[in-house]
Design a protein around this motif. Structure first.
Motif, PDB file in Angstrom:
ATOM      1  N   SER A 107       0.823  -1.206   0.000  1.00 28.67           N
ATOM      2  CA  SER A 107       0.000   0.000   0.000  1.00 28.67           C
ATOM      3  C   SER A 107       0.863   1.264   0.000  1.00 28.67           C
ATOM      4  N   LEU A 108       2.031   1.211   0.673  1.00 28.49           N
ATOM      5  CA  LEU A 108       2.960   2.350   0.631  1.00 28.49           C
ATOM      6  C   LEU A 108       3.436   2.598  -0.802  1.00 28.49           C
ATOM      7  N   ILE A 109       3.858   1.548  -1.482  1.00 26.58           N
ATOM      8  CA  ILE A 109       4.368   1.713  -2.853  1.00 26.58           C
ATOM      9  C   ILE A 109       3.254   2.181  -3.788  1.00 26.58           C
ATOM     10  N   SER A 110       2.065   1.642  -3.579  1.00 29.56           N
ATOM     11  CA  SER A 110       0.938   2.071  -4.407  1.00 29.56           C
ATOM     12  C   SER A 110       0.667   3.566  -4.222  1.00 29.56           C
ATOM     13  N   SER A 111       0.799   4.026  -3.000  1.00 27.68           N
ATOM     14  CA  SER A 111       0.619   5.457  -2.717  1.00 27.68           C
ATOM     15  C   SER A 111       1.726   6.290  -3.382  1.00 27.68           C
ATOM     16  N   ILE A 112       2.972   5.826  -3.268  1.00 22.68           N
ATOM     17  CA  ILE A 112       4.108   6.514  -3.907  1.00 22.68           C
ATOM     18  C   ILE A 112       3.843   6.664  -5.411  1.00 22.68           C
ATOM     19  N   LYS A 113       3.373   5.567  -6.025  1.00 20.05           N
ATOM     20  CA  LYS A 113       3.146   5.593  -7.474  1.00 20.05           C
ATOM     21  C   LYS A 113       1.948   6.453  -7.854  1.00 20.05           C
ATOM     22  N   SER A 114       0.978   6.557  -6.947  1.00 20.34           N
ATOM     23  CA  SER A 114      -0.206   7.354  -7.270  1.00 20.34           C
ATOM     24  C   SER A 114       0.156   8.838  -7.417  1.00 20.34           C
ATOM     25  N   TYR A 115       1.298   9.234  -6.844  1.00 19.75           N
ATOM     26  CA  TYR A 115       1.784  10.606  -7.006  1.00 19.75           C
ATOM     27  C   TYR A 115       2.787  10.734  -8.145  1.00 19.75           C
ATOM     28  N   GLY A 116       2.953   9.663  -8.915  1.00 19.71           N
ATOM     29  CA  GLY A 116       3.881   9.711 -10.046  1.00 19.71           C
ATOM     30  C   GLY A 116       5.334   9.512  -9.656  1.00 19.71           C
ATOM     31  N   MET A 117       5.566   9.111  -8.398  1.00 15.03           N
ATOM     32  CA  MET A 117       6.944   8.869  -7.969  1.00 15.03           C
ATOM     33  C   MET A 117       7.282   7.383  -8.160  1.00 15.03           C
TER      34      MET A 117
END
Ligand code: ZN
Length: 451
Positions: free
Chosen positions: A105-115
């Motif tokens: 879920s952390l990585i999914s959140s990171i990616k949701s911001y384009g990072m």
């Protein structure tokens, strides 16, 4: 028409390659330090939006696999590569950082911001195996990894040094069983594991930081690059000799395979701790980034070493205005108060400077004992900048330099120093000349007004 179409296609490919190689300087954020509190993934999750707002592009996370010391491990003693906090072994289900679902879920959140998410990958050694008789040593070794709960990437004495093909390789770490990368079984399983980590069904990592690359040959990094989708890879070759670091990246010989610039770290340490007596002429083309700008990941502290105990903003000003891929460290940003959000005097503003102003090649405009002034010449929509760094501890210092801008008002976008007052904006003359200044133990970033 087909030839014209082909020509246009070739041009587009060439232009985009040039664009990628020039602008591909990632802003990295190391999101951990040694002995972080347990449950760390949720702490990082609480900062993801803040990091995206600060123009961070890559969030670098700790080694994800269950270590020999279970919930206490910082991850550098990997036991079960496929246990990211989902099997009850070595005393806990979660790793020190959390469970596999929290990581996802952390990585999914990171990616949701384009990072992008970067994993710390420990491949030199493995830890926590059971004892077994080892015919290559004639005694017992802790090389039996047949009981890992995931049931995947089991290993035995054949996969470590010494074995039937090698007595050893370039380095061993902490007495842990030293992995032999020349074994086809090992190579195949490393690649399978990394590609498993890339899948969002398991974790979702994009990029790799390779731990302790002194411990195996540079081709291992190239092999990983070629077989995991050509990601950005940064090696940890802990050595202050930039020629040695250049040898490593040249040997790996892949566009995306870079290494942490320890040689620049020590130059910046000597500047910041020099008490005003450092010879600032040494900053000209300093470090690996001075000779391999596309292969150097610059930093001023990490989880292992934090030697710059004073004037650290001068070091951040250098790496966030220079070439190379700059890395900001969690403790500096959140714990030591150097982000300084809402002011122009902290790391947050320098990240913006890197994002919006920095770009292109570097021209050193002036240097003496106390003062270093360099111009980034601009690239694409980034206009370039002039960075002034002054290591005199008592006096403001400045020099008249020829910039690339004629008859232009240069705004001071970022600054700091012992005296925190804002340096004045300056107008260049018809030939681009202006008198540019920085405070004692300070810096100033100039660029045309309006960005
Ligand atoms: Zn070997």
């Amino acid at each position: 028409m087909r030839r014209l179409g082909m020509l246009i296609l070739v041009l587009v490919v060439v232009i985009s390659l040039v664009f990628v190689s020039e602008v591909g300087a990632w802003r990295v954020f190391q999101a951990f330090y040694w002995d972080v509190p347990s449950g760390w993934y949720s702490t990082v999750s609480g900062k993801v939006a803040n990091l995206a707002g600060a123009k961070v592009e890559v969030v670098y996370l700790p080694p994800p696999s269950k270590g020999m010391s279970g919930g206490y491990s910082m991850g550098y003693d990997p036991y079960d590569y496929y246990d990211l906090g989902s099997y009850n072994q070595k005393g806990s289900i979660a790793t020190r950082f959390g469970t596999q679902s929290q990581l996802k879920s952390l990585i999914s959140s990171i990616k949701s911001y384009g990072m992008k998410a970067m994993a710390d990958i420990v491949l030199n050694h493995r830890a926590g195996g059971d004892s077994q008789y080892n015919p290559f040593t004639g005694g017992n070794t802790w090389t039996d990894f047949s009981k890992v709960a995931s049931g995947r990437f089991k290993m035995s004495y054949w996969d470590f040094h010494p074995n039937d093909i090698h007595s050893g390789d370039s380095g061993v770490f902490g007495g842990y069983p030293d992995i032999c990368h020349d074994k086809t079984y090992v190579k195949t399983n490393i690649i399978a594991w990394l590609n498993w980590l890339k899948s969002s069904a398991n974790a979702g990592f994009d990029f790799w930081r390779l731990d302790y690359t002194k411990g195996f040959a540079p081709w291992v990094a190239a092999y990983i690059y070629d077989n995991t989708g050509y990601p950005f890879i940064v090696g940890e070759y802990w050595d202050g000799n930039r020629n040695t670091l250049a040898w490593w990246v040249d040997s790996a010989n892949r566009a995306g395979v870079k290494t942490f610039d320890f040689s620049l770290l020590y130059v910046l340490r000597d500047m910041c701790l020099g008490g005003g007596y450092y010879d600032m002429r040494n900053l000209d083309r300093a470090g690996l980034v001075g000779i391999r700008p596309l292969k150097a990941v610059t930093f001023v502290a990490n989880h292992d070493t934090d030697p710059i105990t004073r004037n650290k903003m001068m070091a951040y000003a250098y790496i966030l205005t220079a070439e190379g891929d700059p890395t900001v460290w969690w403790k500096d940003y959140y714990d030591y108060g150097l982000a300084r959000e809402g002011t122009a005097r902290g790391i947050k503003q320098l990240l913006w400077v890197h994002y919006r102003l920095a770009g292109g090649s570097t021209t050193v405009l002036y240097k003496d004992n106390d003062l270093y002034i360099a111009q980034r010449n601009g690239y694409g929509s980034n206009p370039g900048l002039v960075i002034v760094i002054n290591d005199n501890g008592n006096q403001w210092k400045g020099a008249r330099v020829k910039t690339k801008w004629a008859n232009t008002e240069l705004n001071v976008y970022a600054w700091d120093g012992v005296d925190t007052s804002r340096p004045n904006n300056k107008w260049t003359d018809g030939s681009g000349y202006a008198d540019l200044w920085a405070a004692p133990f300070g810096y100033a970033v100039y660029a045309p007004r309006g960005y």
